[in-house]
Design a protein around this motif. Sequence first.
Motif, mmCIF file in Angstrom:
data_model
loop_
_atom_site.group_PDB
_atom_site.id
_atom_site.type_symbol
_atom_site.label_atom_id
_atom_site.label_comp_id
_atom_site.label_asym_id
_atom_site.label_seq_id
_atom_site.Cartn_x
_atom_site.Cartn_y
_atom_site.Cartn_z
ATOM 1 N N ASP A 74 0.796 -1.233 0.000
ATOM 2 C CA ASP A 74 0.000 0.000 0.000
ATOM 3 C C ASP A 74 0.829 1.283 0.000
ATOM 4 O O ASP A 74 0.268 2.377 -0.118
ATOM 5 C CB ASP A 74 -0.958 0.054 1.207
ATOM 6 C CG ASP A 74 -2.034 -1.015 1.130
ATOM 7 O OD1 ASP A 74 -2.268 -1.527 0.019
ATOM 8 O OD2 ASP A 74 -2.628 -1.328 2.163
ATOM 9 N N LYS A 75 2.150 1.145 0.144
ATOM 10 C CA LYS A 75 3.033 2.316 0.231
ATOM 11 C C LYS A 75 2.731 3.319 -0.896
ATOM 12 O O LYS A 75 2.691 2.950 -2.074
ATOM 13 C CB LYS A 75 4.484 1.831 0.099
ATOM 14 C CG LYS A 75 5.506 2.908 -0.134
ATOM 15 C CD LYS A 75 5.990 3.518 1.160
ATOM 16 C CE LYS A 75 7.073 4.537 0.888
ATOM 17 N NZ LYS A 75 7.587 5.149 2.121
ATOM 18 N N TYR A 76 2.575 4.573 -0.513
ATOM 19 C CA TYR A 76 2.268 5.619 -1.489
ATOM 20 C C TYR A 76 3.373 6.663 -1.489
ATOM 21 O O TYR A 76 3.881 7.032 -0.427
ATOM 22 C CB TYR A 76 0.936 6.293 -1.141
ATOM 23 C CG TYR A 76 0.355 7.087 -2.281
ATOM 24 C CD1 TYR A 76 -0.428 6.481 -3.259
ATOM 25 C CD2 TYR A 76 0.623 8.451 -2.406
ATOM 26 C CE1 TYR A 76 -0.938 7.199 -4.319
ATOM 27 C CE2 TYR A 76 0.123 9.175 -3.468
ATOM 28 C CZ TYR A 76 -0.663 8.548 -4.436
ATOM 29 O OH TYR A 76 -1.163 9.265 -5.485
ATOM 30 N N GLN A 113 1.488 -3.551 -7.923
ATOM 31 C CA GLN A 113 0.512 -3.148 -6.919
ATOM 32 C C GLN A 113 -0.209 -1.899 -7.421
ATOM 33 O O GLN A 113 0.142 -0.773 -7.046
ATOM 34 C CB GLN A 113 1.204 -2.881 -5.579
ATOM 35 C CG GLN A 113 0.191 -2.801 -4.457
ATOM 36 C CD GLN A 113 0.812 -2.649 -3.094
ATOM 37 O OE1 GLN A 113 2.015 -2.768 -2.931
ATOM 38 N NE2 GLN A 113 -0.003 -2.365 -2.106
ATOM 39 N N ARG A 165 -2.804 1.623 -4.215
ATOM 40 C CA ARG A 165 -1.993 1.993 -3.056
ATOM 41 C C ARG A 165 -2.786 3.002 -2.223
ATOM 42 O O ARG A 165 -3.739 3.591 -2.719
ATOM 43 C CB ARG A 165 -0.664 2.584 -3.515
ATOM 44 C CG ARG A 165 0.240 1.514 -4.162
ATOM 45 C CD ARG A 165 1.415 2.073 -4.921
ATOM 46 N NE ARG A 165 2.282 1.003 -5.388
ATOM 47 C CZ ARG A 165 3.282 0.478 -4.683
ATOM 48 N NH1 ARG A 165 3.553 0.954 -3.468
ATOM 49 N NH2 ARG A 165 4.008 -0.502 -5.166
#
Lengths: 374, 374, 374, 374
Positions: B158-160, B205, B208
């Motif tokens: 999920d890192k943005y 992914q 995010r």
Amino acid sequence: MTTSPRVAIIGTGGIAHVHVRLIRELGGELVGVCGRTLAGAGAFGHAPPFDDPARMLRETKPEIVHVCSPHHLHAEHSIAALEAGAHVLCEKPMATRIEDAERMIAAAKQAGRIGAVAYTYRGYPLVEVLRAKVAADAFGQIRRASGAYLSQDVFAADKYVWMFSPDTTGQSYALMDLGIHWLDLIEYVSGQKITEIAAQFSTHQPERVWHGQLGEGAEPPGIPTADGGLRVQHGLEEQADLLIRLSGGAAGCVTVSGVSPGHPNTIIVSLDGSQAGADWNQQDPNIWIERKPSGNTIHQRSPDVLPERLSWMSSLPAGHAEGYVDAFRNVVRQAWSAMRGADGNYPTFLDGLRGLQLVEAAVQSARTHRSVTV
Amino acid sequence: MTTSPRVAIIGTGGIAHVHVRLIRELGGELVGVCGRTLAGAGAFGHAPPFDDPARMLRETKPEIVHVCSPHHLHAEHSIAALEAGAHVLCEKPMATRIEDAERMIAAAKQAGRIGAVAYTYRGYPLVEVLRAKVAADAFGQIRRASGAYLSQDVFAADKYVWMFSPDTTGQSYALMDLGIHWLDLIEYVSGQKITEIAAQFSTHQPERVWHGQLGEGAEPPGIPTADGGLRVQHGLEEQADLLIRLSGGAAGCVTVSGVSPGHPNTIIVSLDGSQAGADWNQQDPNIWIERKPSGNTIHQRSPDVLPERLSWMSSLPAGHAEGYVDAFRNVVRQAWSAMRGADGNYPTFLDGLRGLQLVEAAVQSARTHRSVTV
Amino acid sequence: MTTSPRVAIIGTGGIAHVHVRLIRELGGELVGVCGRTLAGAGAFGHAPPFDDPARMLRETKPEIVHVCSPHHLHAEHSIAALEAGAHVLCEKPMATRIEDAERMIAAAKQAGRIGAVAYTYRGYPLVEVLRAKVAADAFGQIRRASGAYLSQDVFAADKYVWMFSPDTTGQSYALMDLGIHWLDLIEYVSGQKITEIAAQFSTHQPERVWHGQLGEGAEPPGIPTADGGLRVQHGLEEQADLLIRLSGGAAGCVTVSGVSPGHPNTIIVSLDGSQAGADWNQQDPNIWIERKPSGNTIHQRSPDVLPERLSWMSSLPAGHAEGYVDAFRNVVRQAWSAMRGADGNYPTFLDGLRGLQLVEAAVQSARTHRSVTV
Amino acid sequence: MTTSPRVAIIGTGGIAHVHVRLIRELGGELVGVCGRTLAGAGAFGHAPPFDDPARMLRETKPEIVHVCSPHHLHAEHSIAALEAGAHVLCEKPMATRIEDAERMIAAAKQAGRIGAVAYTYRGYPLVEVLRAKVAADAFGQIRRASGAYLSQDVFAADKYVWMFSPDTTGQSYALMDLGIHWLDLIEYVSGQKITEIAAQFSTHQPERVWHGQLGEGAEPPGIPTADGGLRVQHGLEEQADLLIRLSGGAAGCVTVSGVSPGHPNTIIVSLDGSQAGADWNQQDPNIWIERKPSGNTIHQRSPDVLPERLSWMSSLPAGHAEGYVDAFRNVVRQAWSAMRGADGNYPTFLDGLRGLQLVEAAVQSARTHRSVTV
């Protein structure tokens, strides 16, 4: 195995000596060796010499034949052996043309015999460890499947090997001789199938000089040189760079080269998963590296780290190196086991065909500068 | 340099702090810092704060401006600085669109000022050592130019980061943020230009979650999550695999990834020549490895191994590590030197444009599944 | 620090240049440089030159003096500086005789000033990480405390350095110049004190040739050589092998050598605990290795891995190398901090004396072939 | 070898299984296996079982006997075999007391038979390469001879092995079980004899728990534990640190430990010469590192790098790992060759005695805290 299998070898090149060693260590009885010439087979030693495969098969009635002849003869020799009722363990690449591989598969089916391919590197215990970990989702979803096969086999200036001669190895050198191992490994370990390939081929030394020495094969067409050699033009790639996309969403690239100095036999499998990554290098085969943001851990091979059903693959405690021959023996042992009616997870003729199909896709991509769906 | 240059900074993100340190160490006078908000610029400290670049330029009259704002603002800020009579050192990528880079080049020309790009990694002494050795034919003809840029910047689930927000970074994440360094390095070191690119992009992914934390930038469009974040769809590649062919006959492949666990900032340059090979890794920047069939030699950085004209780049004896800041300072020092009328081999705006063109070619190739000529 | 400290340097050798750089980076004002000759101090540059320490101290009134003169002058110069009211940061070894070190300590106490010793390597962030982990029992009881300090400083045949001249460095070369760092590190990291030493000294090249070049010092007694040099006999050890036993039950061995080819500056700290082991090497200072039976993990330096109170020691994210100067600056920064009345965990004069006592014990052991209790 | 030698084994522990493998690979005929009990020998398999060595010797009349029994029985079993007319290959350490080793030597002489000791690690090709290079002065005068033997064999808390039981292994654990290999290697490779030893012994876990499991031997005296084990006090060193001085002027140190986590079987030989240095590590046995101020070179094992008379020791090309079994086989092959009247450079009973004398010197030094002349 209760009784010793009767084993014959066709081909007397360098790798055939390793086969002899494996046959012995596994308790096989070597009943015949067939070379291009009777003198060659006699010089090879170890078993009665032949120069005619048909005669050897007839006279020695082997249960298993190891085919170590030049690539373009694998089909003829394997089919002869199968038709004579033997199981076949064939060196890689299985054949130089897809249709030959298909004929070999048909012959095996027809004869009710097993055909195996010497994808040696599958036999390393840590290859199985990585494969089992991927299957158990230990790294999460595999996103990157990359690596390299770098060798210096033909790095020396003018260096000639028989695979540069016409009609001996198909339309590729680096991929057929080296890369086919890597392509098998990456699919085997990742559990994903390559679905798309984009390739870039490079021929860095298109002229090489044949001198008729060991490993250079029969005289090819060429222009005589001052020192008694033949200057030969070849059009085969010595370096192949590939992009691959795999069935489970992984993607990666690989370089396969026979002209990479300082790399005797570097075969790297590198995976990135959604949870962790993993690296293994054939030149340092007793360790693998698990990569995580919190640190990269070097894991040692030991019998304990193998899945229990595979613990037989490794016998020495950690810190006591196992090597190439141990890996090769594991492959042959499993093929023989299957040939003799027991279990055995060996590389099949279908795996051999798969390799040729992947190389063919790369050849097409390199020609067209487009990616090719496999 | 006889007098201290007056230097201003636009942008207050993480890299701006490194710029401050470099400006100090090189004896510059920091006359102004411009942030998105006055409060932000004030919190950044070190110099009088501004929230309006035009006003800062007008009031502080800097000789040199370091542009550290988000990528899509580089053009606007650089052009303003140039028009105000300042030289510009701009962070990479130089801009998010080729036309912006071209406008920046025109503005510099018009103003008679110098535009430099922060291709930091050029500043490592061993990068210059390899470049000089290639130029002196120490490895023979370069045949393979490969490597990797592997990071775990956006590996966490999920890192943005702000580069995932629309209109901030062009049509690419991994290549624009990371790969552009490698593309510059490989041309710089090999002395060859990339002429053909085939690319394969992967978005592992695509969703995010933005939480408005440091480094995540302004609020992007998205769907609210239970914990107060925003679920954002992005279409950018987190991993790019490239095949490259170069003007002098070299070929290679590279993977650029922001989701490769266990790789904080691995930047590898790997060359095969017809005489020898060479490897360098930014994470271990004080050594390089020379590869030959007779063995691979680990060479240490020391001031003695640099070409004499570049011996100033390194001051510590072998075995005493130099690092990232030392490299960055070498780049800034050369840019400033040129800006102040002396010699200086710095990465120019043209080099910055080059990076965008290479990324653009890769984007096109990834879309069409065909190689693209550059 | 609110105002710039006024700093003077005594000594103009190689290391003095690093001190200048640190003084600048830390915002100090360099007010004077004192050399053996006025010409030498002038050539050194950076600040007004002196050839008389007393005069420099009187005229420049420094708050802090960095003593970088030859070892046997440290006491005289430090005591003069302390008596003039300055704090002192003295290069290592603190002195060449224990009684000199004791006089320095007395002088600092008398003057109410701080005496610090340049045990540079303590300044590496990962040294603090290991120290904190040991203190937190992360490795269990420490059982082995070993390592090495291997350099090639005097490997070249006939190579002469001033420390081989009589009365410049006490009764030891390798331990006084190199090993004293390691002895400090192992006690600092392990949290244990060395209680027993057995030493074996080796002089491999007892004759060396002085040519009056940089770093060779003043003319020593010797026999003229054909090429205008002086052949000098020295009796100092170039290699010292030590066994050490420590207060908490750890034991280990270490080799300190100035004649170990291929080791520019290898400083290894290796610990075995009852739960895990740890290794750190100064030549690769951004990683450390945690050893466990389940695998060895490579941990990266980053600001996050430091105890919070020490997070200022490291500013760059993982993968961006910090180096020797960063470590040295951390040491000077802490010494200055303490000198200016704030906190600062710096190597004290007592730590400097400790080093001399350990070297003295080793000298005695090497002479008597018996272990010596410290 | 024209006919298969008749070979018998005494002892059925873990290492005996490796001996069986070697006997087979070398073409020996395994004629008998003698265990402590007939059931144990039967379970071991591979050959007719015995529980009485005298009877086995009488009935099977072996040409060669491999003695793999516990250390304190080596003398009795070897002497019986020699008196029965067999040659003996004895596991290490050759005996637990010097007088036993001397009786074995006398028995071999009396019988006109050969006694060999399984110093396995001599069999690695690169050990011979280093030995040959030292002998050819390739590194100049050897000045430093150091290294380590680090294992985690008894690292696990409470871990018990039979060598901790009284009267099974002499007055030492780490040196007798592990270090004796290293002491042999360093003399073998350096071509120098150890003339002086100073030792420091450490017992980190003096209490351990016997549970009667595999490898723990017969029940020792001890105090019953709640879980059915026996808490045993042992006084043997688990870690030995040694200083050594050698006959040719070399000096060094070594740590031998069975409690070093993360070291499955690290055996390092490290030499500094006046021209170059060399390192080899048993865990990575296919490379060695040559150290020079100009750089450190990693050399690969290949048949080509061996002296011609020893090229049989290695059969695989570079990049194809050989391992522990290959090394062990090389040792056995040479011993057998000598036993059967041909050439063979094998570790003799005198080399075995030498090991015991060096361990005895270390034991004395550790007790007296003085160095001991050998």
